[in-house]
Structure formats: structure tokens, C-alpha cells
Design a protein around this motif. Structure first.
Motif, mmCIF file in Angstrom:
data_model
loop_
_atom_site.group_PDB
_atom_site.id
_atom_site.type_symbol
_atom_site.label_atom_id
_atom_site.label_comp_id
_atom_site.label_asym_id
_atom_site.label_seq_id
_atom_site.Cartn_x
_atom_site.Cartn_y
_atom_site.Cartn_z
ATOM 1 N N SER A 208 -53.498 -86.002 -45.600
ATOM 2 C CA SER A 208 -54.049 -84.844 -44.906
ATOM 3 C C SER A 208 -55.187 -84.298 -45.557
ATOM 4 N N ALA A 209 -56.288 -84.215 -44.708
ATOM 5 C CA ALA A 209 -57.535 -83.740 -45.035
ATOM 6 C C ALA A 209 -57.531 -82.025 -45.244
ATOM 7 N N LEU A 210 -56.407 -81.699 -44.587
ATOM 8 C CA LEU A 210 -56.087 -80.029 -44.520
ATOM 9 C C LEU A 210 -55.678 -79.687 -45.823
ATOM 10 N N ASP A 211 -54.586 -80.590 -46.303
ATOM 11 C CA ASP A 211 -54.065 -80.394 -47.567
ATOM 12 C C ASP A 211 -55.251 -80.487 -48.894
ATOM 13 N N ALA A 212 -56.074 -81.427 -48.723
ATOM 14 C CA ALA A 212 -57.205 -81.678 -49.688
ATOM 15 C C ALA A 212 -57.917 -80.046 -49.792
ATOM 16 N N MET A 213 -58.397 -79.917 -48.680
ATOM 17 C CA MET A 213 -59.022 -78.566 -48.434
ATOM 18 C C MET A 213 -58.493 -77.251 -49.108
ATOM 19 N N GLU A 214 -57.029 -77.149 -48.947
ATOM 20 C CA GLU A 214 -56.294 -76.266 -49.538
ATOM 21 C C GLU A 214 -56.120 -76.589 -51.049
ATOM 22 N N LEU A 215 -55.894 -77.568 -51.487
ATOM 23 C CA LEU A 215 -55.725 -77.673 -52.776
ATOM 24 C C LEU A 215 -57.139 -77.379 -53.604
ATOM 25 N N MET A 216 -58.315 -77.801 -52.953
ATOM 26 C CA MET A 216 -59.770 -77.434 -53.524
ATOM 27 C C MET A 216 -59.572 -76.087 -53.514
ATOM 28 N N ASN A 217 -59.371 -75.071 -52.633
ATOM 29 C CA ASN A 217 -59.402 -73.553 -52.591
ATOM 30 C C ASN A 217 -58.550 -73.060 -53.617
ATOM 31 N N VAL A 218 -57.249 -73.546 -53.873
ATOM 32 C CA VAL A 218 -56.293 -73.185 -54.855
ATOM 33 C C VAL A 218 -57.041 -73.370 -56.199
ATOM 34 N N GLY A 219 -57.737 -74.440 -56.456
ATOM 35 C CA GLY A 219 -57.997 -74.952 -57.754
ATOM 36 C C GLY A 219 -59.335 -74.003 -58.006
ATOM 37 N N ALA A 220 -60.069 -73.595 -57.000
ATOM 38 C CA ALA A 220 -61.281 -73.063 -57.098
ATOM 39 C C ALA A 220 -60.931 -71.697 -57.540
ATOM 40 N N ASN A 221 -60.005 -71.123 -57.031
ATOM 41 C CA ASN A 221 -59.538 -69.691 -57.226
ATOM 42 C C ASN A 221 -58.950 -69.612 -58.586
ATOM 43 N N TYR A 222 -58.372 -70.685 -59.118
ATOM 44 C CA TYR A 222 -57.757 -70.440 -60.366
ATOM 45 C C TYR A 222 -59.262 -70.710 -61.511
ATOM 46 N N ARG A 272 -68.689 -77.589 -61.393
ATOM 47 C CA ARG A 272 -67.351 -77.377 -61.681
ATOM 48 C C ARG A 272 -66.602 -77.439 -60.422
ATOM 49 N N ILE A 273 -66.932 -76.625 -59.403
ATOM 50 C CA ILE A 273 -66.307 -76.809 -58.030
ATOM 51 C C ILE A 273 -66.376 -78.063 -57.203
ATOM 52 N N CYS A 274 -67.621 -78.886 -57.594
ATOM 53 C CA CYS A 274 -67.495 -80.231 -57.030
ATOM 54 C C CYS A 274 -66.623 -81.094 -57.420
ATOM 55 N N LYS A 275 -66.218 -80.930 -59.176
ATOM 56 C CA LYS A 275 -64.992 -81.576 -59.728
ATOM 57 C C LYS A 275 -63.789 -81.259 -59.041
ATOM 58 N N VAL A 276 -63.668 -79.866 -58.909
ATOM 59 C CA VAL A 276 -62.142 -79.432 -58.201
ATOM 60 C C VAL A 276 -61.969 -80.188 -56.807
ATOM 61 N N ALA A 277 -63.158 -80.201 -56.084
ATOM 62 C CA ALA A 277 -63.128 -81.017 -54.771
ATOM 63 C C ALA A 277 -62.659 -82.433 -54.862
ATOM 64 N N GLU A 278 -63.343 -82.874 -56.010
ATOM 65 C CA GLU A 278 -63.027 -84.360 -56.230
ATOM 66 C C GLU A 278 -61.595 -84.786 -56.626
ATOM 67 N N GLY A 279 -60.982 -83.507 -57.416
ATOM 68 C CA GLY A 279 -59.677 -83.780 -57.740
ATOM 69 C C GLY A 279 -58.564 -83.547 -56.445
ATOM 70 N N ALA A 280 -59.111 -82.755 -55.603
ATOM 71 C CA ALA A 280 -58.112 -82.469 -54.364
ATOM 72 C C ALA A 280 -58.186 -83.714 -53.636
ATOM 73 N N ALA A 281 -59.488 -84.625 -53.565
ATOM 74 C CA ALA A 281 -59.367 -85.648 -52.771
ATOM 75 C C ALA A 281 -58.548 -86.674 -53.408
ATOM 76 N N LEU A 282 -58.578 -86.814 -54.837
ATOM 77 C CA LEU A 282 -57.758 -87.755 -55.438
ATOM 78 C C LEU A 282 -56.202 -87.553 -55.372
ATOM 79 N N MET A 283 -55.951 -86.449 -55.376
ATOM 80 C CA MET A 283 -54.327 -86.023 -55.136
ATOM 81 C C MET A 283 -54.010 -86.225 -53.838
ATOM 82 N N THR A 284 -54.829 -86.323 -52.876
ATOM 83 C CA THR A 284 -54.386 -86.453 -51.429
ATOM 84 C C THR A 284 -54.831 -87.932 -50.883
#
Length: 376
Positions: A208-222, A272-284
Motif C-alpha cells: 500500500s502506497a497509501l499506508d506509506a504516505m500515512e506512515l510518513m506523515n505520522v513520522g514527520a509529525n513525531y 530528516r523528513i526524507c529519511k522518514v519517507a525512506e523509512g515509511a517505504a521500507l516498512m511498507t
């Protein structure tokens, strides 16, 4: 001097009104301001300015020049609009117009900005000619201020290198010189690509690309807790993957705008936000691509020049408004919440600021000059 320049502008005011209205009607967004740029260039050409186009390989950026000797004085003009606004004049409440949010619109007054900078360039040229003073007058057609940072590309192409001074302005609720710096920023789109499948029959086959985007947004908010408190970043979902919940979404996009006081700070947060996005992609187990959109440095005021401009503004005086202007402003003002009204007010700091605001309490239009303060 001030009376002479005022007369020079007043003598041509009808043509400036016509130009401003025309730019309003066109309302073109960033890097698409072709007709707007063409319209402004036509006026400058008629005034005897030579035109250089395609500055920094941007077809809506241009430089208009008059004169070949003396100091180089630049006037910066902007003419881009914003998307999803409204272009009907005389409307004071969005509820009364069903087309609100469906068209491009000059929400920040760039139809006025580009026109008034042009008027200033022409009036300065005319005044210096009368006084037998040599100078090179330039009007810089600057596209994409609204989310494109057109001037950044122009600066990188050395368009401003030989300037002795540059002048710009912006419509606002107060008559004031901006004495404080602004935030640097970076804007980028994060795109995720996954694998679609049936969400009930074979969810294990999907990514899910949607899961990845949502996880990125959660990580960026933290992440907000761990960046400088003066930083700001916001996002808008450009693509949520479609309208069907029964399908694992295979694509998504989110646009981020990151702000911080200094350029190096905003770059650190962006990384750092780029790294969050990379992490979200790895998780999904999806693929992530960053589309870098634009960046610009923090504005650093010239304090000596700003003080001089503040003195000149005080001598020229504030604009005066008639009953029609005031009545329309009252309608607009009545549509605002109390919170909105408080936000619009510049907080007074010095005794003279408090005195000026107290003397003009309750006014819906600023027919006074706000005192210069490096804190604002």
C-alpha cells in the motif's frame, strides 16, 4: 520631490488601473503567467524599455531596462495567482458565491504588486530624466512567487548581480516597512508506488502506497518535537491512491512545505523528513521518490535602507479612502472571526506603536503609517 513623483504617477493612473484589472482577470498560476508577463512587457515596451526575456530559462521571467549609464536601480514585480480561490469582485463572503475555490485568484494581490512596481519604475525614470540624473532603471518580471521561488532561479542565473539597489513591496493590512527577517523554506513532493490487489481476497499480495504516505506523515509529525521550535512544516495530500477502499492503493503523493529561520536549518529538517519517507517505504515495501520543487533563503532586511524607506513613507503619507472603500472594507471585516481580527493586528511593542494603534482603534482600513520597528 515627493509631489513631483506623485504627479508623475497620477498622470498615468488610469493606465495602471487598467493594467492591474487585466492581470486580475488573467489570474495565471506559478510558471504559467504567460499572458500576464506579455501584458506587462507590452506596457514597458511602449514606455521605451528594452526587454530581455527567458531569464534563467523561465519563459515568464523577464528584465525590462531603461538607460545605460549610472547606478542600476531595480524594481521587482510579481504577477502570479493562487489556485482554488475566487475571481469575482465585490464578493465579501464565500458562502454567497458557489464558485469559491474553483478558479485561480490573486489572493495575495500580485495584480497590484506587479502593476505598482511598474508604476514606480516608470515614475523614477521620468523623475530622474527631469532632474538630468543618469541611472539604469530595471523592472524585473519575477514569476512563481507563490510556491515556485522564481527569484531564486533568477538569482542563480546572476540576473541581479550588477544591481545597486532593489525595491519591492507587497499588499497588506498595514502601511509599514518590513524590518524583520522571514523564514527560509523548501518544498518537495514525496511519491510512493506500491502494488495493487484486492483488499479482501488477497491483501497479502498488495503493497500500500497509501499506508506509506500515512506512515510518513505520522513520522514527520513525531519529528516536530525534535526540531527547532521556530520551524514550521505542513503537508497536503495530492494523491490518496484512488476512491475505492476495496483495492490496496498502489500510488500516493504528498506535498511538503518546510520553513525555518535559517537556510541550513530548513535543509537539515528536509533531510530528516526524507529519511522518514525512506523509512515509511521500507516498512511498507514500496518505492519512494522525492521530487524537489523549490527552495528560498530567509529574507534579510537592509536596516539602513529600510529606515530610509520608512522616513520616505511618512513624508508621502498613507492612502486616503472614500466612503465606498470603507463600506466595502466593513463588509469584509464583518465576515472575519474575532480570532482572525486579532491575528491581523501587528502586536504593539514600543510606546509610539501603542499610541498609533490607540489613536486608530476601530478602523477597518489603515489610513495611517505604522512606525518602523525591526521586530516586525
Amino acid at each position: 520631490m515627493f509631489k513631483t513623483i506623485e504627479t508623475l504617477i497620477e498622470n498615468k493612473k488610469e493606465s495602471y488601473f487598467t493594467l492591474s484589472d487585466r492581470i486580475w482577470d488573467i489570474a495565471e498560476t506559478k510558471f504559467h503567467e504567460r499572458e500576464s508577463a506579455k501584458t506587462i512587457m507590452a506596457v514597458l515596451k511602449e514606455e521605451g524599455f528594452s526587454i530581455e526575456t527567458n531569464i534563467a530559462d523561465i519563459d515568464t521571467a523577464f528584465i525590462a531596462t531603461y538607460g545605460s549609464k549610472g547606478p542600476v536601480i531595480g524594481f521587482l514585480g510579481e504577477y502570479d495567482a493562487l489556485p482554488e480561490l475566487n475571481q469575482k469582485s465585490g464578493v465579501t463572503k464565500k458562502e454567497t458565491d458557489p464558485s469559491f475555490g474553483t478558479t485561480n485568484g490573486h489572493g495575495c494581490g500580485h495584480n497590484l504588486l506587479g502593476t505598482a512596481s511598474l508604476a514606480a519604475a516608470i515614475a523614477t525614470r521620468d523623475y530622474l530624466k527631469e532632474q538630468n540624473i543618469d541611472a539604469q532603471i530595471r523592472y524585473y518580471g519575477c514569476p512563481a512567487e507563490e510556491g515556485g521561488s522564481g527569484k531564486t532561479y533568477m538569482a542563480r542565473a546572476h540576473a541581479f548581480d550588477d544591481l545597486d539597489m532593489a525595491i519591492c513591496w507587497h499588499p497588506g493590512t498595514d502601511n509599514a516597512i518590513i524590518g524583520s527577517p522571514t523564514l527560509a523554506n523548501i518544498q518537495a513532493v514525496f511519491e510512493f508506488k506500491g502494488k495493487s490487489s484486492h483488499a479482501a481476497n488477497s491483501p497479502d499480495m498488495g503493497r500500500s502506497a497509501l499506508d506509506a504516505m500515512e506512515l510518513m506523515n505520522v513520522g514527520a509529525n513525531y519529528l516536530r518535537e525534535h526540531v527547532t521550535s521556530e520551524a514550521r512544516y505542513h503537508y497536503a495530500v495530492l494523491d490518496g491512491g484512488g476512491m475505492q477502499p476495496s483495492v490496496v492503493q498502489a500510488h500516493s503523493k504528498v506535498l511538503y512545505l518546510i520553513r525555518a529561520p535559517k537556510g541550513y536549518q530548513v535543509k537539515e529538517i528536509y533531510d530528516r523528513i526524507c529519511k522518514v519517507a525512506e523509512g515509511a517505504a521500507l516498512m511498507t515495501e514500496t518505492q519512494m521518490t522525492v521530487h524537489f520543487d523549490k527552495a528560498c533563503s530567509n529574507y534579510m532586511p537592509n536596516k539602513v535602507y529600510s529606515k530610509l524607506m520608512a522616513e520616505c513613507m511618512s513624508k508621502v503619507g498613507a492612502p486616503q479612502f472614500d466612503d465606498t472603500d470603507i463600506a466595502f472594507a466593513k463588509e469584509l471585516h464583518a465576515s472575519l472571526s474575532e480570532e482572525d481580527k486579532k491575528f491581523m493586528m501587528v502586536p504593539p511593542v514600543t510606546p509610539i506603536e501603542k499610541q498609533v494603534l490607540a489613536a486608530n482603534q476601530g478602523k477597518v482600513l489603515a489610513d495611517y503609517i505604522y512606525p518602523y520597528n525591526e521586530a516586525h
